[in-house]
Design an enzyme around this catalytic site. Structure first.
Site, short mmCIF file in Angstrom:
data_model
loop_
_atom_site.label_atom_id
_atom_site.label_comp_id
_atom_site.label_asym_id
_atom_site.label_seq_id
_atom_site.Cartn_x
_atom_site.Cartn_y
_atom_site.Cartn_z
N CYS A 1 36.89 42.64 34.89
CA CYS A 1 37.27 41.38 35.51
C CYS A 1 37.44 40.25 34.49
O CYS A 1 36.49 39.90 33.79
CB CYS A 1 36.21 41.00 36.54
N GLU B 1 31.89 31.02 41.58
CA GLU B 1 33.19 30.54 41.12
C GLU B 1 33.14 30.41 39.60
O GLU B 1 32.38 29.61 39.05
CB GLU B 1 33.53 29.20 41.78
N SER B 2 33.97 31.19 38.91
CA SER B 2 33.87 31.26 37.45
C SER B 2 34.12 29.90 36.79
O SER B 2 33.48 29.57 35.79
CB SER B 2 34.86 32.30 36.91
N TYR C 1 48.26 38.17 38.89
CA TYR C 1 47.83 38.75 40.16
C TYR C 1 48.84 38.45 41.27
O TYR C 1 49.10 39.30 42.13
CB TYR C 1 46.45 38.21 40.53
N THR D 1 31.98 39.07 45.47
CA THR D 1 32.71 39.00 44.21
C THR D 1 31.79 38.73 43.04
O THR D 1 30.68 38.21 43.19
CB THR D 1 33.78 37.92 44.27
N ARG E 1 33.68 37.99 50.88
CA ARG E 1 33.87 38.94 49.79
C ARG E 1 32.70 38.88 48.82
O ARG E 1 32.23 37.79 48.48
CB ARG E 1 35.19 38.66 49.08
N TRP F 1 31.77 46.39 43.46
CA TRP F 1 30.81 46.42 42.36
C TRP F 1 29.53 47.16 42.72
O TRP F 1 28.91 46.89 43.75
CB TRP F 1 30.45 44.99 41.94
#
Length: 421
Positions: free
Chosen positions: A135, A217-218, A263, A201, A199, A171
């Protein structure tokens, strides 16, 4: 985001057990005797049980041969395409939410905790990150953790992307992870937030002390990792105040048209949506190429958050996105300044300047395997390309873009934004 693969098959490859079960329900009851005999002979030949060829080969059921006088080839092909397209469209919407026009719509999340706030004070050993190798959103967070020297203070678990083993999402853990003893990421979400819907994530940041979810949230995790200051962490500042407006503008372009653009290209379900995503992607790459012709990094001559956010996408581009996501009009190697920048950043990350275990933060070959096997709707056959490898990409070739000493690479923090008690 779990960076979770369309190929054409020459026939239906059923296993022996499936053929037997299918035969008991269909061959004997629904096909005329003459057709049954012919189809059994075809299957024997396909299995190598007799035939004209010296080498065993399979032609599937030979549907066009034995239905030719009953159903036209055009009708059969159209029917097969309609059925396949319906199944593919359904699977794509499960994999990647779609707008009405067939564009990929990335989900948003409501976990907005911040390390350094009253609820989540900055403390050594209190927080844990869940990340995955494939990812790019996880990659950027792990790089920030390492560059900022926070590994002694914030632990992390590397998850494995395996949607067949995961109870929800993609995952899983080869061994139960250390905070909740969970077997997959869904169990982490459920343990920290009972009744969680949505989700599951990565990246995901949790508070080990309160056993709460902090953030998934990255972009937000990046900012808090840059701000937090703990004993022994570096004074590198990836988001210096004097450059914040320019960094934000570059981030918007890179996120919307490049990070997310690949994406949007790969997950588009209409030709029009794909064409729009491709136009936006290559327009943005042209802008990035132009910026990198003027100075070493995206915002001046020192490495910032803008470079950190672009790098995980660019290092994956030729190996995954160019083929699987159909982003193949140009390769990164077709952009002289961008490709030199990629070599420069790669060597910074794996070279002597870091000395912070950054070398272990990404495995390109394993990421390629993940993309081509986990994203089933994009690559139903599961065949993984043999390259390009890191050696093929020649990322260790001289970039000619400047010194790799830490003093020359990073802005220094004047006053830490958050100081541990």
């Amino acid at each position: 985001m779990s960076c979770q693969s369309t190929s054409c098959s020459g026939g239906f490859a059923l296993s022996g057990a499936h053929r037997s079960a299918f035969g008991s329900r269909y061959f004997r009851k629904r096909l005329p005797h003459q057709r049954r005999g012919f189809l059994c002979l075809r299957m024997q030949r396909s299995a190598g049980g007799g035939g004209d060829s010296t080498e065993a080969s399979s032609k599937g059921f030979g549907l066009l041969e034995w239905t030719g006088k009953i159903i036209s080839q055009g009708t059969l092909v159209k029917g097969a395409k309609t059925g396949w397209n319906f199944a593919w469209d359904t699977m794509m919407k499960e994999l990647a939410p779609q707008t009405k026009d067939g564009s990929y719509a990335r989900p948003t999340y409501n976990l907005k905790g911040v390390i350094g706030s009253p609820e989540f004070p900055a403390e050594t050993g209190r927080y844990h990150l869940y990340v995955g190798n494939a990812c790019p959103w996880c990659h950027r967070v792990l790089l920030a953790l390492i560059i900022r020297g926070l590994l002694p203070h914030i632990s992390f678990t590397m998850a494995i992307d395996d949607p067949e083993r995961a109870s929800r999402g993609g995952w899983v853990f080869d061994q139960p992870e250390p905070v909740f003893n969970a077997k997959d990421l869904r169990e982490v979400y459920d343990a920290a937030s009972p009744g969680y819907r949505g989700r599951c994530t990565a990246p995901l940041l949790v508070d080990k002390r309160t056993r709460k979810l902090v953030c998934n949230e990255s972009s937000d995790i990046l900012r808090m990792l840059n701000s937090v200051q703990l004993p022994g962490s570096t004074l590198f500042d990836l988001y210096p105040p004097q450059l914040s407006t320019e960094i934000d503008a570059v981030n918007d372009l890179v996120h919307n048209e490049i990070n997310n653009g690949v994406y949007k290209s790969g997950f588009a379900t209409t030709q029009a949506a794909y064409a729009r995503a491709q136009q936006d992607l290559y327009d943005a790459l042209d802008i990035v190429e132009q910026r990198l012709s003027q100075h070493r990094f995206l915002v001046g001559d020192r490495f910032t958050e803008a470079d950190l956010r672009l790098y995980p996408t660019v290092v994956r581009y030729d190996g995954m996105y160019a083929t699987l996501f159909k982003c193949c009009r140009k390769r990164i190697s077709d952009y002289p300044n961008l490709s030199a920048w990629l070599r420069d950043v790669y060597q910074i990350i794996v070279g002597d300047a870091s000395q912070m275990q950054i070398r272990t933060s990404f495995d390109l070959d394993e990421a390629r395997r993940s993309y081509f096997t986990s994203l089933f709707p994009l690559n139903p056959g599961g065949i993984v390309p043999v390259g390009p490898t890191l050696q093929d990409l020649a990322l260790d070739r001289e970039s000619g873009r400047g010194s790799h000493s830490a003093d020359a690479l990073f802005h220094s923090r004047v006053v830490p934004s958050v100081v541990a008690a």
